[in-house]
Design a protein around this motif. Structure first.
Motif, PDB file in Angstrom:
ATOM      1  N   UNK A  25     -73.175 110.272   3.011  1.00 16.48           N
ATOM      2  CA  UNK A  25     -72.079 109.385   3.393  1.00 16.48           C
ATOM      3  C   UNK A  25     -72.496 107.923   3.289  1.00 16.48           C
ATOM      4  N   UNK A  26     -73.770 107.659   3.576  1.00 17.78           N
ATOM      5  CA  UNK A  26     -74.224 106.268   3.577  1.00 17.78           C
ATOM      6  C   UNK A  26     -74.546 105.739   2.191  1.00 17.78           C
ATOM      7  N   UNK A  27     -75.149 106.574   1.353  1.00 17.69           N
ATOM      8  CA  UNK A  27     -75.665 106.070   0.077  1.00 17.69           C
ATOM      9  C   UNK A  27     -75.107 106.774  -1.151  1.00 17.69           C
ATOM     10  N   UNK A  28     -74.192 107.703  -0.965  1.00 18.65           N
ATOM     11  CA  UNK A  28     -73.642 108.428  -2.110  1.00 18.65           C
ATOM     12  C   UNK A  28     -74.384 109.722  -2.367  1.00 18.65           C
ATOM     13  N   UNK A 117     -64.903 112.587   1.066  1.00 18.95           N
ATOM     14  CA  UNK A 117     -64.176 111.696   0.165  1.00 18.95           C
ATOM     15  C   UNK A 117     -64.956 111.501  -1.126  1.00 18.95           C
ATOM     16  N   UNK A 118     -66.244 111.278  -0.992  1.00 15.59           N
ATOM     17  CA  UNK A 118     -67.071 111.109  -2.186  1.00 15.59           C
ATOM     18  C   UNK A 118     -67.206 112.387  -2.979  1.00 15.59           C
TER      19      UNK A 118
END
Lengths: 214, 214
Positions: A25-28, A117-118
DNA sequence: CAGAGACTAAGTCATACGCCTTAAAAGTCA
DNA sequence: TGACTTTTAAGGCGTATGACTTAGTCTCTG
């Protein structure tokens, strides 16, 4: 008994899943290596993810599964408590609120909305995740019931608006999750308000007049 | 003259940008290294991206810029041809159609919609790309005009629905772009139909009744 | 309590990465 | 033409990666 033995292993596995969810979530999802996940989880063995979970695809699916199960359970409960002859808004609520309430139940900060979402936007993880997260029984049932209440829509428009609804749910939740982590609003009111806003918007979306095409 | 000299360089640069856009759309922004971009563009120098463009962030911005400029131009033209006292639907069209028509003008396969969907979802590229792609003058003007036609909405709901609209535009275009590449439908009818569907949906979204919160 | 199986620690290996250097080629202009 | 700049080719360097191996630890079961 067998539990205690497998306990340490499954604890480590869950720690790995939680750590991966946060880092993704933080960095993809692609921005984080399995090695980094293993090390961030405090495992000296840099192959811990490989041992406990498998490939990155396995890891992504493993993260989604318990969340999807919780949302599915909530959805089933909500459908069971529906009034006689429920309206469009009722069915839309059954699609929106279980997911939002699950996110609310995770506390702050949560990471799942941004992760999902990603993952659903990524070209290669897309299929995997959508199949895992949106194919539950109760979910399907709500969709079908909803479609029956908006019978005038051509199949193509129906599918299109279904996509739109799913996209809004996923990405708006992700934005709220981010805002919640950065901001000062109380979690409960924020999630409650998000759910209301989404239900309003989705009802408006489904009831919007259709312009003839071609 | 100076053109000829800078020509070779800028041609290479544009080849790198186009290659990167395609690879990013296919495998994810983080899933592709600058080295791979350089090599896929046929450059023997594996540092070609670094030389011609810069970091990956610079690369992402450089890809967005010309597309955003084209959409902004179309948006300006469309606003100029608006009838007297335009309605909500007119302003929504000015936000949707320029982008969709730009995508249609790229032919098949195009990659920009999928690229932008990922870039705007990515935790670190998000700010960068949203600022570059959605902050144009004509765009802002359409938004403001639109807001004046839906004056009853509380600020929070307005912002929320604005987010929803942007998300729908971006991600639905990405899905259509993907479908178009895989499918058999004629590009023009598909994009035209997508634009109509989006305008219908967004008008419905903005006109949806608001449930009181708290 | 002894041994089997599950789990972790530690580290190896070939590959791919970003960044950088050097040198040759292509192009410009006095 | 010859000095000068821009662009491309080729490849080196240190680091991080995924996949894997080995050795050792822990926990239950017989």
């Amino acid at each position: 008994m067998k539990l205690a033995r497998s306990d340490r292993g499954s604890q480590t596995r869950e720690l790995l899943l939680a750590t991966a969810e946060r880092l993704f979530a933080e960095y993809g999802v692609e921005g984080v290596s399995n090695r980094q996940v293993s090390e961030a989880a405090g495992q000296s063995n840099n192959f811990a993810v490989g041992y406990h979970v498998g490939s990155k695809e396995d890891l992504v699916v493993a993260i989604v599964r318990p969340h999807a199960a919780s949302i599915e359970r909530r959805c089933g409960e909500m459908v069971a408590q529906l009034p006689d002859s429920p309206g469009l808004r009722d069915w839309v609520s059954c699609l929106v609120r279980p997911a939002v309430e699950h996110l609310a139940s995770l506390g702050v900060p949560s990471w799942y909305a941004r992760f999902i979402a990603q993952a659903t936007t990524h070209p290669t993880f897309r299929r995997l995740v959508v199949g895992e997260a949106f194919a539950s029984r109760s979910f399907q049932r709500c969709h079908e019931a909803m479609f029956r209440l908006v019978p005038l829509l051509p199949e193509e428009v129906r599918r299109e608006r279904d996509d739109m609804g799913r996209l809004m749910l996923v990405h708006i939740c992700a934005e709220r999750e981010r805002a919640l982590q950065e901001g000062t609003a109380s979690p409960h009111s924020t999630w409650e308000s998000t759910a209301t806003g989404l239900v309003d918007a989705l009802v408006g979306l489904w009831l919007a007049p259709v312009t003839a095409r071609w």
